[in-house]
Scaffold this motif. Structure first.
Motif, PDB file in Angstrom:
ATOM      1  N   ALA A 172      49.605  39.273  42.753  1.00  0.00           N
ATOM      2  CA  ALA A 172      49.675  38.315  41.648  1.00  0.00           C
ATOM      3  C   ALA A 172      50.232  38.959  40.387  1.00  0.00           C
ATOM      4  CB  ALA A 172      48.286  37.744  41.379  1.00  0.00           C
ATOM      5  N   PRO A 173      50.789  38.163  39.486  1.00  0.00           N
ATOM      6  CA  PRO A 173      51.283  38.698  38.204  1.00  0.00           C
ATOM      7  C   PRO A 173      50.139  39.305  37.393  1.00  0.00           C
ATOM      8  CG  PRO A 173      52.061  36.454  38.584  1.00  0.00           C
ATOM      9  CD  PRO A 173      51.021  36.723  39.621  1.00  0.00           C
ATOM     10  N   PRO A 174      50.426  40.298  36.580  1.00  0.00           N
ATOM     11  CA  PRO A 174      49.372  40.897  35.749  1.00  0.00           C
ATOM     12  C   PRO A 174      48.675  39.845  34.883  1.00  0.00           C
ATOM     13  CG  PRO A 174      51.385  42.209  35.670  1.00  0.00           C
ATOM     14  CD  PRO A 174      51.729  40.958  36.400  1.00  0.00           C
ATOM     15  N   GLY A 175      47.360  39.888  34.892  1.00  0.00           N
ATOM     16  CA  GLY A 175      46.577  38.978  34.082  1.00  0.00           C
ATOM     17  C   GLY A 175      46.299  37.629  34.717  1.00  0.00           C
ATOM     18  N   ARG A 176      47.004  37.276  35.794  1.00  0.00           N
ATOM     19  CA  ARG A 176      46.836  35.949  36.389  1.00  0.00           C
ATOM     20  C   ARG A 176      45.435  35.782  36.988  1.00  0.00           C
ATOM     21  NH1 ARG A 176      50.765  32.595  37.786  1.00  0.00           N
ATOM     22  NH2 ARG A 176      51.333  33.043  35.618  1.00  0.00           N
ATOM     23  N   THR A 177      44.955  36.786  37.704  1.00  0.00           N
ATOM     24  CA  THR A 177      43.644  36.684  38.345  1.00  0.00           C
ATOM     25  C   THR A 177      42.533  36.580  37.315  1.00  0.00           C
ATOM     26  OG1 THR A 177      44.433  37.942  40.256  1.00  0.00           O
ATOM     27  CG2 THR A 177      42.050  37.806  39.934  1.00  0.00           C
ATOM     28  N   ALA A 178      42.612  37.405  36.264  1.00  0.00           N
ATOM     29  CA  ALA A 178      41.591  37.377  35.212  1.00  0.00           C
ATOM     30  C   ALA A 178      41.571  36.018  34.527  1.00  0.00           C
ATOM     31  CB  ALA A 178      41.859  38.491  34.197  1.00  0.00           C
ATOM     32  N   ALA A 179      42.744  35.434  34.329  1.00  0.00           N
ATOM     33  CA  ALA A 179      42.809  34.122  33.678  1.00  0.00           C
ATOM     34  C   ALA A 179      42.173  33.048  34.547  1.00  0.00           C
ATOM     35  CB  ALA A 179      44.265  33.780  33.367  1.00  0.00           C
ATOM     36  N   LEU A 180      42.401  33.123  35.851  1.00  0.00           N
ATOM     37  CA  LEU A 180      41.789  32.156  36.760  1.00  0.00           C
ATOM     38  C   LEU A 180      40.267  32.262  36.730  1.00  0.00           C
ATOM     39  CD1 LEU A 180      44.108  32.313  39.910  1.00  0.00           C
ATOM     40  CD2 LEU A 180      43.900  30.420  38.296  1.00  0.00           C
ATOM     41  N   ARG A 181      39.775  33.483  36.782  1.00  0.00           N
ATOM     42  CA  ARG A 181      38.330  33.679  36.762  1.00  0.00           C
ATOM     43  C   ARG A 181      37.729  33.208  35.442  1.00  0.00           C
ATOM     44  NH1 ARG A 181      36.755  36.415  41.149  1.00  0.00           N
ATOM     45  NH2 ARG A 181      38.228  37.805  42.205  1.00  0.00           N
ATOM     46  N   ALA A 182      38.372  33.520  34.340  1.00  0.00           N
ATOM     47  CA  ALA A 182      37.856  33.140  33.024  1.00  0.00           C
ATOM     48  C   ALA A 182      37.808  31.619  32.861  1.00  0.00           C
ATOM     49  CB  ALA A 182      38.713  33.758  31.929  1.00  0.00           C
TER      50      ALA A 182
END
Length: 234
Positions: A172-182
């Motif tokens: 995944a693109p950087p930051g995409r996973t963290a944004a989904l979780r948040a």
């Protein structure tokens, strides 16, 4: 007659539900149930196709007959979606089925079937409902980063209903996973939901009525599929 008819019943043993002398692995089918299956086979034989599997079984309550169809994706390949009916007495209820228990949802979907009637009425209603289900546009979405698909989703594109999905955090693109979780796009045992992603980069029509599909703006059609790593989940 279709070359690959569904709901073959030649090997099923006709017996009363309370009868004796049936081995454990045999499927007990009452005369009324056999008549329903015969009628259903007649109603579907003109449009049964080999790419859709069919099955007959009995639920644990021993009084409900399960009759279902299975959709698969032949390109990867993988099982996608089971739907069918529970027949009990003069009533059939149909909907999406649990992929292991073959139970109906606790809350019926908007396209669920629930009707009563004679065997012929039940068989005809079931066949019409199954045919309508098979006409629904089944589509694959894919999200790509650095030339690799990091997420994918099979869905019915007439109402945006997810069938199954995959998300590969490593691609995944950087930051995409963290944004989904948040944003709370997580279910079950940490399964990330592709509904939280922007519009997909590509889509591919899999089956059904393509004209009935409602597709997101910006997604491009493709006939090519690359590999995608990860675990598929609903």
């Amino acid at each position: 007659m279709a070359e690959h008819p569904w709901f073959e019943i030649e090997d099923l043993e006709e017996d009363d539900l309370e009868g004796d002398g049936v081995e454990e692995d045999d499927l007990r089918v009452s005369p009324i149930e056999r008549d329903f299956l015969d009628l259903l086979k007649q109603h579907t034989e003109a449009w049964a196709t080999p790419d859709v599997g069919s099955g007959i079984d009995r639920l644990d309550d021993e009084e409900t007959l399960l009759v279902f169809l299975s959709l698969s994706d032949t390109a990867w390949p993988m099982s996608l979606f089971d739907f069918g009916v529970h027949l009990r007495g003069n009533r059939v209820r149909g909907d999406r089925l649990h992929n292991q228990l073959y139970s109906l949802p606790d809350e019926p979907t908007g396209w669920a079937l629930d009707t009563t009637g004679t065997n012929d009425e039940l068989a005809r209603a079931t066949a019409d409902w199954m045919r309508a289900m098979l006409r629904r546009p089944l589509v694959l979405y894919a999200w790509v980063h650095d030339g690799r698909a990091y997420a994918a989703r099979f869905l019915f594109a007439d109402d945006d209903e997810t069938i199954c999905q995959l998300y590969d955090e490593k691609s995944a693109p950087p930051g995409r996973t963290a944004a989904l979780r948040a944003a709370g796009h997580v279910r079950g045992k940490g399964w990330l939901q592709t509904r939280g992603l922007p519009a997909p980069d590509f889509y591919q029509h899999v089956r059904g009525d393509q004209d009935a599909a409602v597709l997101p703006a910006g997604a491009r059609p493709t006939e090519q599929r690359g590999a995608i790593r990860g675990v598929w989940y609903q």
